[in-house]
Design a protein around this motif. Structure first.
Motif, PDB file in Angstrom:
ATOM      1  N   CYS A   1      11.164   6.467  -3.405  1.00  0.00           N
ATOM      2  CA  CYS A   1      11.076   5.397  -2.634  1.00  0.00           C
ATOM      3  C   CYS A   1      12.545   4.429  -2.477  1.00  0.00           C
ATOM      4  N   PRO A   2      13.063   4.696  -1.184  1.00  0.00           N
ATOM      5  CA  PRO A   2      14.072   4.019  -1.113  1.00  0.00           C
ATOM      6  C   PRO A   2      14.183   2.334  -1.174  1.00  0.00           C
ATOM      7  N   VAL A   3      13.170   2.003  -0.682  1.00  0.00           N
ATOM      8  CA  VAL A   3      13.092   0.673  -0.782  1.00  0.00           C
ATOM      9  C   VAL A   3      11.912  -0.065  -1.740  1.00  0.00           C
ATOM     10  N   ASP A   4      11.686   0.567  -2.855  1.00  0.00           N
ATOM     11  CA  ASP A   4      10.753   0.388  -3.827  1.00  0.00           C
ATOM     12  C   ASP A   4       9.426  -0.532  -3.523  1.00  0.00           C
ATOM     13  N   CYS A   5       8.750   0.035  -2.408  1.00  0.00           N
ATOM     14  CA  CYS A   5       7.547  -0.582  -1.785  1.00  0.00           C
ATOM     15  C   CYS A   5       6.325   0.147  -2.455  1.00  0.00           C
ATOM     16  N   ILE A   6       6.438   0.717  -3.507  1.00  0.00           N
ATOM     17  CA  ILE A   6       5.276   1.308  -3.894  1.00  0.00           C
ATOM     18  C   ILE A   6       5.145   0.941  -5.534  1.00  0.00           C
ATOM     19  N   HIS A   7       3.889   0.026  -5.794  1.00  0.00           N
ATOM     20  CA  HIS A   7       3.398  -0.564  -6.901  1.00  0.00           C
ATOM     21  C   HIS A   7       2.072  -0.187  -7.122  1.00  0.00           C
TER      22      HIS A   7
ATOM     23  N   ILE B   1      -6.436   2.223   3.896  1.00  0.00           N
ATOM     24  CA  ILE B   1      -5.482   1.696   4.748  1.00  0.00           C
ATOM     25  C   ILE B   1      -5.580   0.217   4.179  1.00  0.00           C
ATOM     26  N   LYS B   2      -6.887  -0.314   4.122  1.00  0.00           N
ATOM     27  CA  LYS B   2      -7.101  -1.778   3.688  1.00  0.00           C
ATOM     28  C   LYS B   2      -6.682  -1.791   2.366  1.00  0.00           C
ATOM     29  N   ILE B   3      -7.233  -0.823   1.498  1.00  0.00           N
ATOM     30  CA  ILE B   3      -7.104  -1.054   0.216  1.00  0.00           C
ATOM     31  C   ILE B   3      -5.673  -1.143  -0.433  1.00  0.00           C
ATOM     32  N   ASN B   4      -4.806  -0.480   0.377  1.00  0.00           N
ATOM     33  CA  ASN B   4      -3.314  -0.660  -0.112  1.00  0.00           C
ATOM     34  C   ASN B   4      -2.655  -2.011   0.411  1.00  0.00           C
ATOM     35  N   ALA B   5      -3.088  -2.297   1.777  1.00  0.00           N
ATOM     36  CA  ALA B   5      -2.743  -3.587   2.119  1.00  0.00           C
ATOM     37  C   ALA B   5      -3.210  -4.968   1.399  1.00  0.00           C
ATOM     38  N   ASP B   6      -4.326  -4.653   0.977  1.00  0.00           N
ATOM     39  CA  ASP B   6      -5.119  -6.047   0.159  1.00  0.00           C
ATOM     40  C   ASP B   6      -4.388  -6.155  -1.127  1.00  0.00           C
ATOM     41  N   TYR B   7      -3.776  -4.786  -1.772  1.00  0.00           N
ATOM     42  CA  TYR B   7      -3.148  -5.015  -3.043  1.00  0.00           C
ATOM     43  C   TYR B   7      -2.235  -6.122  -2.992  1.00  0.00           C
ATOM     44  N   TYR B   8      -1.297  -6.159  -1.906  1.00  0.00           N
ATOM     45  CA  TYR B   8      -0.173  -6.969  -1.564  1.00  0.00           C
ATOM     46  C   TYR B   8      -0.656  -8.461  -1.252  1.00  0.00           C
ATOM     47  N   LYS B   9      -1.849  -8.514  -0.709  1.00  0.00           N
ATOM     48  CA  LYS B   9      -2.200  -9.954  -0.444  1.00  0.00           C
ATOM     49  C   LYS B   9      -2.871 -10.415  -1.648  1.00  0.00           C
ATOM     50  N   LYS B  10      -3.229  -9.867  -2.574  1.00  0.00           N
ATOM     51  CA  LYS B  10      -3.706 -10.345  -3.825  1.00  0.00           C
ATOM     52  C   LYS B  10      -2.569 -10.893  -4.538  1.00  0.00           C
ATOM     53  N   SER B  11      -1.557 -10.218  -4.617  1.00  0.00           N
ATOM     54  CA  SER B  11      -0.402 -10.521  -5.303  1.00  0.00           C
ATOM     55  C   SER B  11       0.577 -11.598  -4.870  1.00  0.00           C
ATOM     56  N   GLU B  12       0.354 -11.870  -3.646  1.00  0.00           N
ATOM     57  CA  GLU B  12       1.374 -13.145  -3.215  1.00  0.00           C
ATOM     58  C   GLU B  12       1.019 -14.484  -4.020  1.00  0.00           C
TER      59      GLU B  12
ATOM     60  N   LEU C   1      -4.917   3.507  -9.295  1.00  0.00           N
ATOM     61  CA  LEU C   1      -4.074   4.297  -8.281  1.00  0.00           C
ATOM     62  C   LEU C   1      -2.661   3.443  -8.004  1.00  0.00           C
ATOM     63  N   LEU C   2      -1.635   3.958  -7.336  1.00  0.00           N
ATOM     64  CA  LEU C   2      -0.673   3.041  -6.762  1.00  0.00           C
ATOM     65  C   LEU C   2      -0.909   2.776  -5.331  1.00  0.00           C
ATOM     66  N   TYR C   3      -0.243   1.674  -4.779  1.00  0.00           N
ATOM     67  CA  TYR C   3      -0.413   1.235  -3.536  1.00  0.00           C
ATOM     68  C   TYR C   3       1.161   1.167  -2.678  1.00  0.00           C
ATOM     69  N   ILE C   4       1.236   1.356  -1.442  1.00  0.00           N
ATOM     70  CA  ILE C   4       2.487   0.888  -0.773  1.00  0.00           C
ATOM     71  C   ILE C   4       2.121  -0.193  -0.119  1.00  0.00           C
ATOM     72  N   ASP C   5       3.151  -1.026  -0.116  1.00  0.00           N
ATOM     73  CA  ASP C   5       3.215  -2.117   0.702  1.00  0.00           C
ATOM     74  C   ASP C   5       3.506  -1.993   2.202  1.00  0.00           C
ATOM     75  N   PRO C   6       2.448  -2.199   2.838  1.00  0.00           N
ATOM     76  CA  PRO C   6       2.536  -1.799   4.300  1.00  0.00           C
ATOM     77  C   PRO C   6       3.703  -2.742   5.165  1.00  0.00           C
ATOM     78  N   VAL C   7       4.196  -3.853   4.599  1.00  0.00           N
ATOM     79  CA  VAL C   7       5.143  -4.767   5.314  1.00  0.00           C
ATOM     80  C   VAL C   7       6.514  -4.098   4.876  1.00  0.00           C
ATOM     81  N   GLU C   8       6.773  -3.631   3.592  1.00  0.00           N
ATOM     82  CA  GLU C   8       8.080  -3.144   3.098  1.00  0.00           C
ATOM     83  C   GLU C   8       8.355  -1.896   3.582  1.00  0.00           C
TER      84      GLU C   8
END
Ligand code: SF4
Ligand code: SF4
Length: 89
Positions: A21-27, A78-89, A41-48
């Motif tokens: 991933c060129p923008v390091d958006c998988i965490h 789709i929501k599970i990936n996005a939610d991972y990033y909402k929680k970590s904000e 599992l791993l998650y993709i940041d939908p914003v990045e």
């Protein structure tokens, strides 16, 4: 639009996608040791995510899909990936 990681990644987490991933958006990444240990599992940041598609072909279990191409049975991810990033904000 973004890419999504779905159920086949569960407990696989081999991080092949992270490497390309060129923008390091998988965490979480392996160096985020606590989060990596807890995640199933791993998650993709939908914003990045820049929608480059580099991660999709390297996944050994075909867990990665373009958002519009996620199979119906895994649409929740789709929501599970996005939610991972909402929680970590
Ligand atoms: S599509 Fe590209 S930017 Fe998005 S997660 Fe995959 S490798 Fe990263
Ligand atoms: S390459 Fe596939 S199985 Fe490996 S961590 Fe990424 S999504 Fe999960």
């Amino acid at each position: 639009m973004t890419y999504i990681i779905a159920e086949p990644c569960l407990d696989v987490k081999d991080t092949a996608c992270v490497e390309v991933c060129p923008v390091d958006c998988i965490h979480p990444m392996k160096n985020e040791a606590e989060a990596f240990g807890q995640a199933r599992l791993l998650y993709i940041d939908p914003v990045e995510c820049i929608d480059c598609g580099a991660c999709e072909p390297v996944c050994p279990v075909e867990a990665i899909f373009e958002e519009a191409a996620v199979p119906d049975k895994w649409k929740d991810y789709i929501k599970i990936n996005a939610d991972y990033y909402k929680k970590s904000e």
